[in-house]
Enzyme design. Structure first.
Site, PDB file in Angstrom:
ATOM      1  N   GLY A   1       1.348   9.451   7.102  1.00 50.73           N
ATOM      2  CA  GLY A   1       0.739   8.131   6.986  1.00 50.73           C
ATOM      3  C   GLY A   1       0.091   7.668   8.287  1.00 50.73           C
TER       4      GLY A   1
ATOM      5  N   GLU B   1       3.362  16.194   4.568  1.00 52.07           N
ATOM      6  CA  GLU B   1       4.115  15.756   3.377  1.00 52.07           C
ATOM      7  C   GLU B   1       4.567  16.908   2.480  1.00 52.07           C
ATOM      8  OE1 GLU B   1       1.552  12.198   4.520  1.00 52.07           O
ATOM      9  OE2 GLU B   1       1.369  14.367   4.537  1.00 52.07           O
TER      10      GLU B   1
ATOM     11  N   GLU C   1      -3.260   9.222   8.122  1.00 50.60           N
ATOM     12  CA  GLU C   1      -3.995   8.551   7.050  1.00 50.60           C
ATOM     13  C   GLU C   1      -4.497   7.184   7.500  1.00 50.60           C
ATOM     14  OE1 GLU C   1      -2.428   9.949   2.775  1.00 50.60           O
ATOM     15  OE2 GLU C   1      -0.805   9.235   4.044  1.00 50.60           O
TER      16      GLU C   1
ATOM     17  N   ALA D   1       5.901   8.116   7.570  1.00 55.12           N
ATOM     18  CA  ALA D   1       6.770   7.185   6.851  1.00 55.12           C
ATOM     19  C   ALA D   1       8.058   6.935   7.628  1.00 55.12           C
ATOM     20  CB  ALA D   1       7.090   7.740   5.473  1.00 55.12           C
TER      21      ALA D   1
END
Length: 697
Positions: free
Chosen positions: A102, A125, A105, A63
Site C-alpha cells: 500500500g 502482497e 500504491e 498495511a
C-alpha cells in the site's frame, strides 16, 4: 487531523508528513490523516505543490499488521489514493527506505515520485496469498509495461531505486540521505517549471503497446512451474491483464473482485500464519527479551566439506571473518575451491559483484591447527555424524577456546548433552543445525542442551538473524524437531513401498500436497550412501537394523543424483527424476526375499500414513517441550523441508484437516500396524476431547 500525519508549508510547498513508527504502516489513523492533509493542502492558497514524505527509517511499508483480521475502518486505502490522484495541485512522493504494498500504491497515486538511491519499492502482497488491492495492478503496468509489472507483482520481489527509475516507477533519484530535502527541491522545480498534474491512470502508451499481445498467456504458462499449486499469482495475472483490456475504473472493479477471491482462499490463511510465525519464532518463551547477547565477531568452523563450506559462506556474506580447520591440506584446498566456485556462479548470475567475491573469499582463512581457534567467539563443528568423533573434537575445543566462546555442533540428530559432557563448560555448548545447502537454506534449528545458558541461547538466535536465517530454538532429543518427524515419515514411506506402493506414487502424493519433492527424490538429492553408512555403523555396533532395499541400491553404487542413479535415474545435466525399471525389479526381489505379497495401496492411505504420522510425532514433540509452540514446528518444516507455506506448516495444516479426523486415522493404524509411531499422542487425544486445535495452545 490525526497526530500521526501533519500538514505544514515550506514556501510554496505544502508538506504532508507521516510519522507512525516503526514503519509508517497504513493503519486507520494514517489513512484518516492523509485524507485530511491532502484536503488541507488543496485548500491552502499559498501551496503550489504538495509533498508527501515520511519520518523515520522508511517510507510507508504497506498495511498495518496490527489491523489484520479486523474489519476495515473507513477511509479505505483506495479512497485515500483517489484523493491524492484527483488533487488539483501536483503531488510529489519522496521515497526513502522501502515503499511496499500500500505504500507504493499510495506513491503511484501521487503525480510525481523521487526516491533516494538507497530506497527500494515493491508490491509483496502475493507472499501473503493476496494481490495489490488499492490500484497497484492497474497503475504499475501503466508505468512499466506488462512484463515487468507481472514479474514484480507475481513474485513480490523488491526493486532497487535505480532500476525503478529505469522502469519509470520513479521520476528522479537523489544520492543524499534526506528524503524531505530531496522532495522539497524536486517539488520546487515542479512549481518553478509550472508542471501540470500527471495522473498515472491517464497514461496509455505502455497499455497500447502491450494490448492484445500473447504476453499474459505466456506468463501463465511459465507460472505453472514456478508457482505450482499457488492461487494468488494467477489472480495477479488476471488483474494486470484487466489493466490492458478494461477502462481504468472497470479495471479497479476487477482488481477488487480478484482481491476478494484471494481473501477467501484458504491459502491466504496459511501464508499469513507462515508470515506471522516467522516473526514470532524469534521471541523464545521463557527467554527474557533483555537477555545479554555475546559479541560474535569471528567464527571457527571444523570441516571444509559441503556443510562446513556453506556455513562459512553465511558468515563471510555479512562480513564476519571465518577460520576453517581440517585434518588435511587437500581437504581445505578442495573446500575452498568449492566456496569460490559457488561465489563465482553467483557473480555470473549478477547476484554479487566480482569485488564482493574477492572481499568474501578474503574473510575465509584455513588452518590445520585447532590453536587458530583460540580467539574466536563461536566455533561450529561440521563433521560426520559420529558421537565419538564429536566428543573428541569438543574436548579439544574446551582446551583451546577462550572463556565465553560458544561451542556449537551442526549435528542433525545427536544428543547435545552428550556432546557437551566432553567439555568443562556445558553452559557454552549448543546445537546449530544448518540445512543443506547451508548457504541457501533459510532455516537454522538451534538446539538447547539441558545446561545451555540463556545468554548462549539468546546469542545463537541473534546470530541467525545476523546471517539472514530464520532461527528456531528447540529442545534436545534424537533428530530434534525436523528430522525426528522426517524419520517417521521416511519409515512409513519405505513401509508403503515394501507393501506394494511404488516410490513414484508415494512421491507424487507428497508433491501434490505441495512439497517441492517427495521422500525418495529427496533421498537421491541427499545421497543414499548417507543413510546406508549410518545403518552399517549401527549393524557393526550389534544393533538389530531392519533390512532395506535401499541398501541394495547403495551396494550397486546407486547413490542418488551424484551418481545419476538412485531410487530414480537422472539424465546428464538434469535433476529431474526418471523412473527406472531396474529399481522396480530390486524392490520386487526384496519383497520376495521378505515373503511380502504386494497389495494395491491408495493415494489416501499414502497421504494419511506419511502425513498423519508426522502430526502425531509433532504432538509428542509439543508434549515433551522439545518445541515450545506449534508454530515453531511449522516454521522448521516450511524453511527446512519445503513444506508448502500456503498450507501454513504441518501443525496448521492438521488444524485445517481436523484433529478428530487425524486422531481417528492414527488409532486405526495403531490397531492395524502397531508400533510406537502410531501410539496416539496424549496431547492430540486431549485436544480432540476438548474440541481444541494446535493453534489454541
Amino acid at each position: 487531523m490525526s497526530e500521526v500525519v501533519t500538514y505544514s508549508r515550506e514556501g510554496a510547498i505544502g508538506v504532508i508528513t507521516v510519522n507512525y513508527p516503526p514503519v509508517n504502516a497504513l493503519g486507520h489513523a494514517v489513512r484518516s490523516g492523509l485524507l485530511a492533509a491532502v484536503e488541507q493542502g488543496q485548500a491552502d492558497g499559498e501551496a503550489q505543490v504538495l509533498l508527501l514524505v515520511c519520518e523515520g527509517r522508511t517510507f510507508m511499508a504497506g498495511a498495518d499488521i496490527r489491523e489484520f483480521g479486523k474489519p476495515m475502518q473507513e477511509p479505505g486505502l483506495p479512497q485515500v489514493i483517489d484523493a491524492f490522484e484527483n488533487c488539483r495541485k501536483p503531488v510529489v512522493a519522496a521515497i526513502h527506505g522501502t515503499a511496499l504494498g500500500g505504500g507504493l500504491e499510495t506513491a503511484l497515486g501521487c503525480h510525481y515520485r523521487i526516491a533516494l538511491t538507497s530506497a527500494k519499492v515493491g508490491l509483496p502482497e502475493v507472499k501473503l496469498g493476496l494481490l495489490p488491492g488499492a490500484g497497484g495492478t492497474q497503475r504499475l503496468p501503466r508505468l512499466t509495461g506488462a512484463q515487468k509489472a507481472l514479474e514484480m507483482i507475481t513474485t513480490g520481489d523488491f526493486v532497487a531505486a535505480p532500476q525503478a527509475l529505469e522502469l519509470g516507477i520513479v521520476d528522479a533519484l537523489d544520492d543524499g540521505k534526506d528524503a524531505k530535502a530531496a522532495g522539497l527541491a524536486f517539488a520546487q522545480s515542479i512549481a518553478d517549471e509550472g508542471k501540470p498534474v500527471r495522473r498515472v491512470r491517464d497514461l496509455t502508451d505502455k497499455v497500447e503497446a502491450d494490448k492484445g499481445s500473447a504476453i499474459f498467456d505466456q506468463f501463465r504458462a511459465g507460472l505453472q512451474k514456478k508457482a505450482r499449486g499457488l492461487f494468488s499469482p494467477f489472480k495477479c495475472v488476471d488483474a494486470v491483464e484487466a489493466a490492458f483490456n478494461l477502462p481504468f475504473d472497470d479495471g479497479m472493479t476487477r482488481e477488487r473482485e480478484l482481491f476478494m477471491e484471494c481473501m477467501e482462499s484458504p491459502q491466504r490463511a496459511g501464508l499469513i500464519h507462515a508470515f506471522f510465525s516467522e516473526r514470532e519464532v524469534s521471541k523464545v518463551p521463557g527467554l527474557a527479551a533483555d537477555t545479554p547477547v555475546r559479541d560474535v565477531k569471528s567464527v571457527g568452523i571444523i570441516g571444509a566439506g559441503t556443510m562446513g563450506g556453506g556455513i562459512a559462506m553465511n558468515f563471510a556474506n555479512v562480513g564476519i571473518p571465518v577460520t576453517i580447520v581440517e585434518v588435511q591440506q587437500e581437504a581445505l584446498d578442495r573446500g575452498l575451491a568449492i566456496i569460490r566456485r559457488n561465489y563465482e556462479n553467483s557473480a555470473k548470475k549478477g547476484r554479487v559483484t566480482q569485488a564482493q567475491v574477492e572481499e568474501r573469499m578474503a574473510l575465509i582463512k584455513t588452518s590445520l591447527s585447532y590453536d587458530d581457534f583460540k580467539d574466536v567467539d563461536l566455533v561450529i563443528e561440521a563433521v560426520f555424524e559420529n558421537m565419538a568423533i564429536k566428543k573428541e573434537i569438543f574436548a579439544k575445543l574446551d582446551e583451546v577456546c577462550k572463556p565465553g566462546a560458544i561451542l556449537a555442533s551442526n549435528t542433525s540428530t545427536l544428543d547435545i548433552d552428550e556432546i557437551a559432557s566432553a567439555t568443562k563448560r556445558p553452559e557454552d555448548v549448543v546445537g546449530m543445525h544448518f540445512f543443506s545447502p547451508a548457504n541457501v537454506m533459510k532455516l537454522l534449528e538451534n538446539v538447547r542442551g539441558s545446561k545451555t545458558s540463556d545468554e548462549v541461547k539468546a546469542t545463537v538466535m541473534a546470530v541467525a538473524k545476523t546471517i539472514k536465517k530464520v532461527g528456531v530454538l528447540v529442545g534436545n532429543c534424537h533428530g530434534f524437531v525436523g528430522n525426528r518427524m522426517l524419520h517417521k515419515r521416511g519409515a512409513e514411506a519405505m513401509a508403503l513401498v515394501n507393501e506394494g506402493a511404488t516410490p513414484q506414487q508415494v512421491d507424487k502424493v507428497l508433491t501434490d500436497l505441495g512439497y517441492p519433492m517427495g521422500q525418495f527424490a529427496m533421498s537421491d538429492l541427499a545421497g543414499i550412501d548417507v543413510g546406508y553408512r549410518i545403518r552399517e555403523e549401527r549393524r557393526k555396533a550389534g544393533e538389530d537394523v531392519e533390512a532395506s532395499w535401499m541398501d541394495k541400491l547403495a551396494e550397486q553404487g546407486r547413490l542418488g543424483q551424484k551418481t545419476q542413479a538412485g531410487v530414480y535415474k537422472y539424465e546428464d545435466g538434469s535433476r529431474a527424476p526418471v523412473v527406472d525399471p531396474a529399481v522396480d525389479q530390486i524392490i520386487a526381489d526384496f519383497r520376495t526375499e521378505q515373503g511380502i505379497t504386494p497389495r494395491e495401496i491408495s493415494d489416501q492411505e499414502i497421504l494419511e500414513r506419511c502425513m498423519y504420522v508426522m502430526i502425531n510425532e509433532g504432538a509428542k514433540i509439543l508434549e515433551e517441550g522439545i518445541a515450545d509452540r506449534a508454530l515453531d514446528i511449522d516454521v522448521v518444516w516450511i524453511y527446512g523441508y519445503g513444506f508448502p507455506a500456503y498450507r501454513g506448516g504441518p501443525m496448521f495444516w492438521a488444524d485445517q484437516v481436523g484433529l478428530d479426523t487425524i486422531l481417528s486415522a492414527v488409532k486405526k493404524y495403531h490397531d492395524s500396524i502397531g508400533g510406537e509411531q502410531w501410539q496416539p499422542s496424549a496431547l492430540l487425544d486431549k485436544l480432540v476431547n476438548e474440541g481444541k486445535a494446535f493453534g489454541d495452545l
